[in-house]
Design an enzyme around this catalytic site. Structure first.
Site, PDB file in Angstrom:
ATOM      1  N   SER A  43       6.319   4.496  -1.061  1.00 28.68           N
ATOM      2  CA  SER A  43       6.568   4.483   0.383  1.00 28.68           C
ATOM      3  C   SER A  43       7.870   3.737   0.685  1.00 28.68           C
ATOM      4  CB  SER A  43       5.360   3.876   1.105  1.00 28.68           C
ATOM      5  OG  SER A  43       5.504   3.962   2.502  1.00 28.68           O
TER       6      SER A  43
ATOM      7  N   HIS B 227       2.861   8.093   7.108  1.00 31.14           N
ATOM      8  CA  HIS B 227       2.692   9.216   6.175  1.00 31.14           C
ATOM      9  C   HIS B 227       1.692  10.262   6.668  1.00 31.14           C
ATOM     10  CE1 HIS B 227       5.330   7.317   3.344  1.00 31.14           C
ATOM     11  NE2 HIS B 227       4.626   6.207   3.445  1.00 31.14           N
TER      12      HIS B 227
END
Length: 308
Positions: A89, A199
């Site tokens: 991430s 996300h």
């Protein structure tokens, strides 16, 4: 032939006092920390070292703090010579600095903006995330689809390791899943201390603003492949990498597939650079045979530099 990948953690690894041991004790690390302080529009070192105002957990501060810590450790390490890099991430931005796709100064501005856009798009309490333990991806995906409706969604967001899938979406549905988790077959569903539905497709609302912001910086082809969260394969082309970093905002982190791709390329040593050992723990559950090294502190840096 043995190959090495350097890997970088994402949000959740931050803690008060981070990188303080490096400051003034290692010239290369101090240079990065000072550069962050001079580049950003807030006192990042105070936030990282003492956090008297309690702002380290706010995503617009967490993101530059973690990038700065990982980049300071990276700068202090000698004789790394990695074959690949990967980040989880937010950690993917540290991998872009490592592979010289972005300068540290540009990357720290980008992640500050990324955090600000995320925070503005979702005021506290609208979106959230949770870790689902004990179920495979297909089952989690099926549960998410059954809970989602036209006006509220929940989706798989981080495919971390077998039996650990993080979901993301509207907080009401996250709360419902936390409550119903065991009856749906999960060992446990743990809410995460995050401020938004990262996300998930809900993040598409910031795609345009983020894309136009990052276009003003210089992106370079990677010096060695960056394994990207979005497609779980190594990329070196700057335009492909940049496009994938925009998609990363609203796409699941394919950590299992990324790790397996690296192992397929011959990687047998993963070096985690940054606070905590979260990624090392995940990789151990994906493949028990690879070597794992964690570089978190000044002492770890000294140990590496003396032995390597």
């Amino acid at each position: 032939m043995s190959k090495t990948a350097i890997i970088f953690p994402g949000q959740g690894a931050q803690k008060v006092g981070m990188a303080q041991d490096l400051y003034n004790n290692n010239d290369q690390a101090t240079e990065i920390l000072t550069s962050a302080a001079n580049t950003l529009d807030f006192d990042i070192l105070e936030t990282m070292f003492t956090d008297e105002e309690g702002k380290l957990g706010e995503t617009e501060n967490t993101q530059p703090a973690l990038l700065t810590h990982s980049s300071a450790l990276l700068a202090a390490l000698k004789n790394l010579n990695p074959d690949f890099t990967m980040g989880h991430s937010l950690g993917e931005y540290s991998s872009l600095v490592a592979a010289d796709v972005l300068s540290f100064e540009d990357a720290v501005k980008i992640v500050r903006k990324r955090g600000q856009l995320m925070a503005q798009a979702f005021p506290s309490g609208v979106g959230s995330m949770a870790a689902v333990l004990g179920l495979d991806f297909d089952k989690v995906d099926e549960i998410c689809k059954s809970l989602s409706s036209d006006d509220k969604i929940i989706e798989p967001a981080n495919i971390n390791c077998p039996g650990q899938i993080v979901v993301s979406g509207h907080k009401a549905l996250i709360d419902e899943l936390v409550e119903k988790g065991k009856s749906l077959g999960a060992k446990r569903v743990m809410p995460l201390a995050v401020s938004g539905p990262f996300h998930s497709s809900l993040m598409k609302v910031i795609e345009e603003d983020f894309s136009s912001y990052i276009n003003q910086f210089e992106w370079r082809d990677a010096k060695f492949p960056v394994v990207q969260n979005v497609n779980a394969q190594g990329e070196t082309d700057k335009e492909v990498i940049k496009s994938n970093m925009v998609k990363q905002l609203y796409s699941p982190v394919q950590f299992i597939n990324s790790t397996e791709w690296l192992i397929d390329q011959g990687v047998d040593h993963f070096i985690e650079i940054g606070p905590g050992k979260v990624l090392s723990g995940l990789i151990k559950k994906i493949n028990r045979d690879v070597k794992l090294t964690s570089i978190q502190t000044l002492e770890d840096v000294k140990g590496w530099n003396e032995n390597d």
